[in-house]
Design a protein around this motif. Sequence first.
Motif, short mmCIF file in Angstrom:
data_model
loop_
_atom_site.label_atom_id
_atom_site.label_comp_id
_atom_site.label_asym_id
_atom_site.label_seq_id
_atom_site.Cartn_x
_atom_site.Cartn_y
_atom_site.Cartn_z
N THR A 146 38.82 49.25 43.47
CA THR A 146 37.80 49.72 42.53
C THR A 146 37.46 48.62 41.52
OG1 THR A 146 38.59 52.00 42.74
CG2 THR A 146 37.18 51.48 40.85
N ALA A 147 38.50 47.97 41.01
CA ALA A 147 38.29 46.88 40.04
C ALA A 147 37.46 45.76 40.66
CB ALA A 147 39.64 46.34 39.57
N ARG A 148 37.79 45.39 41.88
CA ARG A 148 37.05 44.32 42.55
C ARG A 148 35.59 44.73 42.76
NH1 ARG A 148 39.17 40.04 45.35
NH2 ARG A 148 41.22 41.03 45.44
N SER A 180 45.87 38.97 41.70
CA SER A 180 46.45 38.93 40.36
C SER A 180 45.37 38.63 39.32
CB SER A 180 47.55 37.87 40.28
OG SER A 180 47.04 36.58 40.58
N SER A 181 44.42 37.74 39.65
CA SER A 181 43.33 37.43 38.72
C SER A 181 42.41 38.63 38.54
CB SER A 181 42.54 36.22 39.22
OG SER A 181 43.33 35.06 39.22
N ILE A 182 42.18 39.37 39.63
CA ILE A 182 41.35 40.58 39.54
C ILE A 182 41.96 41.57 38.57
CG2 ILE A 182 40.55 42.62 40.81
CD1 ILE A 182 38.87 40.19 41.37
N ARG A 183 43.29 41.77 38.67
CA ARG A 183 43.96 42.71 37.76
C ARG A 183 43.80 42.29 36.30
NH1 ARG A 183 47.84 42.38 42.06
NH2 ARG A 183 47.93 44.35 43.23
#
Length: 350
Positions: free
Chosen positions: A5-7, A23-26
């Motif tokens: 969802t974040a991506r 990890s960068s997406i989070r």
Amino acid sequence: MDLDTARQELEEFIPHVKNISDSSIRKMAGRDLTRFKQFKKQGVSVKFGRFSQKENDQIRKNIEEFLLITGIDSAEKLLFTSRYPEDKETINRLKAENLFCEKLSEGIPRPWRLIYYRARKIFDPNNYKGRYTNEEKEKLKKYHALHGNDWKKISAMMSRSNLSVAMKYSEIKSNINYGPWSKEEIRKLKHAVEEVIRNRVEMENGDSLSSSEKSKKDLLVDREKLFQKLPWTEIEAKVGTRYWRQCKQKWTTILTNKMTQGQQLYRGTKGLQAKINLIKRLYDMKAEDANEVNWEELSSTIIGDVPKAYVQAKFYKLKVTSVPLWQRKTFSEIVDYLFEKKLPELEDRL
């Protein structure tokens, strides 16, 4: 919010989000997504590339306000906390309690990571040191005797950058010649470069050639190997009477003369036009750092078939002679100054 969802939500603001690690997406989901949505409501797009003067000023303002809120002594302590191990725990606690991420990025429609890197570049005092004093030179020699080529450790002890202390030591460690190059020095330089390139080619080829074949075989290499990432400190040691930057500059000159059949590329009208083209191209690139510039492409499109180091050297001379207090300016600020102040003057002369 789950990772997929974040991506998906970030993709609206960052087209290349598919290439970003999980990890960068989070981290971006926590630091950036809410800000990006707020900027969208205001009709403001997320930006990349060159930071504007307004954005640089906003970063300075955000840092100054955070220092006032927390009582942290300096921007260096805030942004380079590892340099102050005795204060590290306290500073990190204050950063967490006072929402450092949110405060730093306030008013700037960019990913937090880019804003943070920009702030570190603006506020690192090691970027703006002047000439070495005699006392510093003596300290440098002493530290090198103790720690060898551990430039990271020496740079921390001297509060200078790694490259700065390495360059300065190579400059002062022996009796360096600053006059015109002699024929013997040029011979040594050519021999040293050939030797390191030959060793590199043989290492890449492994044991595919016998020792007799290696000694007889002509040295055939890609042109990139003639000037990219050569071990200049090793070449400096083989030449003996010149420090590494001199060796690099002289080798670039030798290559340029060979590649252009001795033409004077940077003189007269051609020189003015080359400077104008260089400034315009750098300005259009909107690069934030010199490392983002494709110097190879610039060299072929602006001047001709020459090593990229040739164009880099010309840019260095241009900024040193044309931009006041250039040491205190970022790369993009230097390019802006050249475009706004120097370019009209060069066009008038042309």
